[in-house]
Design an enzyme around this catalytic site. Structure first.
Site, PDB file in Angstrom:
ATOM      1  N   ASP A  32      41.216  36.285  36.105  1.00 42.02           N
ATOM      2  CA  ASP A  32      42.003  37.093  35.165  1.00 42.02           C
ATOM      3  C   ASP A  32      42.982  37.992  35.913  1.00 42.02           C
ATOM      4  OD1 ASP A  32      40.455  36.094  33.084  1.00 42.02           O
ATOM      5  OD2 ASP A  32      38.989  37.721  33.258  1.00 42.02           O
TER       6      ASP A  32
HETATM    7  N1  URA Z   1      34.806  36.056  34.705  1.00 46.84           N
HETATM    8  C1  URA Z   1      35.668  36.922  34.166  1.00 46.84           C
HETATM    9  O1  URA Z   1      35.343  37.606  33.216  1.00 46.84           O
HETATM   10  N2  URA Z   1      36.901  37.016  34.701  1.00 46.84           N
HETATM   11  C2  URA Z   1      37.306  36.280  35.760  1.00 46.84           C
HETATM   12  O2  URA Z   1      38.441  36.405  36.208  1.00 46.84           O
HETATM   13  C3  URA Z   1      36.380  35.385  36.313  1.00 46.84           C
HETATM   14  C4  URA Z   1      35.138  35.294  35.765  1.00 46.84           C
END
Ligand code: URA
Length: 246
Positions: free
Chosen positions: A102
């Site tokens: 993310d």
């Molecule tokens: N889980 C999440 O919530 N975000 C990420 O970027 C990777 C795994």
């Protein structure tokens, strides 16, 4: 390189399918039909599939990047935000991220120009472990830890069992270590929200056998051939019935 791998890297077929094509007698090396998928071939060999020359596989690159927060995991962003590709020198290659982190997650991200490798790593059956460190406000109680470990319903489906432990305790919160092998959208954040302990920050510290340790934020490094092999072994895809689809 083994003939089977040569064909897969040249984009003829997946490794499993290439093995079949070789067994069927459709592959020739130096004018001779070869039925041994382990036969060693090099760029100097004339390899043909159904009589057509197979170009030697291009050298591929695999990188590990320490992604900082504030970068999107995409090749190009229509909104003009910084992307993870802004952080690496692709040297004219068409690199792309393997899976995604993310915008507000930092940590270990793989980049490659090897489609076969990327497919193997991200296929749902690959089961490569990903390890995260989450800073959370508050302290999950035993029931929350049990729920995180055994599975949380997300989008109507339980998450697979996870390894979860408290790594450090502060005055008003703690750091959790979480290891999962699924890759659902915002999975770790949503799991933590579901037990009432939202993540203040999230960092991926491990991907299969690889660890982020020693790589500063924003920096990347090439993976060694041994690291690439270890990742492929961890992906376990080879043992799947039928191999992976073409
Ligand atoms: N889980 C999440 O919530 N975000 C990420 O970027 C990777 C795994």
């Amino acid at each position: 390189m083994r003939l089977q791998k040569y064909l897969a890297h040249a984009g003829v077929a997946s490794r499993r399918a290439a093995e079949r094509l070789i067994a069927e007698g459709r592959v020739a090396v130096g004018g001779e039909i070869v039925r041994d998928p382990a036969r060693d071939v090099s760029e100097a060999d004339d390899v043909r599939f159904d009589g057509k020359a197979v170009r030697p596989p291009a050298e591929t690159v695999h990188l590990m990047l320490h992604k900082p927060e504030g970068y999107v995991t995409t090749v190009r962003d229509p909104e003009g935000r910084p992307t993870v590709l802004d952080l690496v020198d692709a040297g004219g290659r068409r690199l792309y991220p393997v899976g995604r982190l993310d915008w507000d997650t930092s940590g270990l991200l793989l980049l490659t120009d090897d489609g076969d490798f990327a497919h193997r790593m991200t296929h749902p059956s690959s089961e490569v472990d990903k390890t995260y460190e989450a800073r959370v406000l508050g302290f999950p109680d035993e029931a929350a830890l049990r729920a995180l470990r055994s599975g949380i319903p997300l989008d109507g489906r339980q998450t697979a069992p996870a390894d979860v432990r408290i790594l450090a305790r502060g005055a008003d919160g703690c750091v959790l270590g979480i290891r999962i092998h699924e890759g659902r959208n915002r999975q770790v954040r949503r799991m933590l929200e579901a037990v009432g302990c939202p993540a203040a920050s999230l960092r991926r510290t491990g991907y299969g056998p690889l660890r982020l340790e020693g790589l500063p934020p924003g920096r990347s490094r090439l993976l060694t051939p041994d690291e690439v092999d270890a990742l492929l072994a961890a992906a376990r895809l080879r043992s799947q019935p039928g191999g992976f689809p073409l």
